[in-house]
Write an enzyme that holds these catalytic residues in place. Structure first.
Site, PDB file in Angstrom:
ATOM      1  CG  ASN A   1      -0.606  -0.883   2.303  1.00 19.27           C
ATOM      2  OD1 ASN A   1       0.218  -0.486   3.108  1.00 19.27           O
ATOM      3  ND2 ASN A   1      -1.136  -2.108   2.344  1.00 19.27           N
TER       4      ASN A   1
ATOM      5  CB  THR B   1      -4.820   0.091   2.095  1.00 18.88           C
ATOM      6  OG1 THR B   1      -4.064  -0.863   2.842  1.00 18.88           O
ATOM      7  CG2 THR B   1      -4.390   1.476   2.519  1.00 18.88           C
ATOM      8  CB  SER B   2      -6.947  -3.483   5.829  1.00 17.51           C
ATOM      9  OG  SER B   2      -5.821  -4.194   5.349  1.00 17.51           O
ATOM     10  CD  GLU B   3      -0.730  -3.877   5.643  1.00 15.92           C
ATOM     11  OE1 GLU B   3       0.077  -4.177   6.540  1.00 15.92           O
ATOM     12  OE2 GLU B   3      -0.529  -4.144   4.456  1.00 15.92           O
TER      13      GLU B   3
HETATM   14 ZN   LIG Z   1       1.670  -5.638   4.554  1.00 13.78          ZN
END
Ligand SMILES: [Zn+2]
Length: 252
Positions: A54, A98-100
């Site tokens: 990401n 993004t989950s991050e």
């Molecule tokens: Zn990662």
């Protein structure tokens, strides 16, 4: 606090119509294309697998442009990107962010110089991350000039605030951080391409160390005088390093 050039005209209190117009501006379009291009390079060099990796860029007033979840970074289109506030709330974009993202945003909060952040799983740097081995310093000029010491942040579940805090604790003094049993993240005060360059540099360096370790001869190290000369160049290039700058606190 650094913000991508010209991309300053919106904030988390803008209306959704204003945010949509902001996203359509030529300046934002240029940043979207840069993110797509960095994603393509990460995929082409096998730094990301599946939908991993990401990227984020600080834009507007308290906003960030970032990559979506569940999309290959090699094949993103500008309209896939998402706009979030610095707490991770999505403000615009058709795909889910993004989950991050919390890690990227936490780095931006803790390190005011961080304009752009890149995270991926390049195999050679990740090999050091999964063994918990910090790459040695004083071996090659590039790593000293553009990065410096690379610490390993402890493992926590990806996407959690706990991981974001542990990684960002290190971002004040290091522009490239290994994440134990996971991958690597870098930030830049210049551009998203510069943050991506740090990923190329750390992965090539880790690759060289792995190959060199198979040759059966000890690694030759740079002397303190040779290191001092490199740090002088680093200073003249305006690249921060705790060994040149303040001993405590943020890089400047
Ligand atoms: Zn990662």
């Amino acid at each position: 606090m650094r913000i991508a050039k010209s991309a300053r005209t919106a904030s988390s209190s803008s209306t959704s119509a204003e945010l949509r117009a902001f996203l359509k501006s030529p300046e934002m379009r240029a940043l979207e294309l840069q993110i797509c291009e960095m994603g393509r390079r990460m995929w082409a060099r096998a730094y990301v697998d599946g939908n991993a990796g990401n990227i984020a860029i600080r834009v507007g007033n308290g906003l960030a442009l970032c990559t979506p979840t569940l999309v290959s970074k090699g094949f993103m289109k500008p309209e896939d990107l998402c706009l979030v506030d610095l707490d991770g709330n999505q403000l615009a974009g058709q795909k889910k962010r993004t989950s991050e993202i919390l890690m990227h945003l936490q780095i931006m909060k803790r390190q005011p110089r961080a304009l752009a952040t890149v995270h991926c799983h390049p195999p050679h740097a990740t090999a050091f991350a999964v063994t918990g081995i910090e790459p040695p310093t004083c071996i090659m000029p590039e790593i000293e000039l553009f990065i410096g010491k690379v610490p390993v942040a402890p493992y926590r579940t990806p996407g959690t605030m706990e991981l974001a805090r542990l990684v960002s604790d290190l971002a004040g003094r290091h522009n490239t951080i290994l994440m134990a049993n996971h991958g690597v993240v870098s930030w830049s005060h210049i551009s998203v391409e510069d943050a991506y360059f740090k990923i190329e540099i750390i992965d090539a360096y880790c690759h060289t160390l792995v190959v060199a370790s198979q040759l059966g001869a000890p690694l030759k190290t740079l002397s303190q005088t040779q290191l001092r000369d490199l740090l002088k160049i680093k200073q003249s290039l305006g690249i921060p390093d705790p060994r040149i700058g303040p001993k405590d606190g943020l890089l400047n």
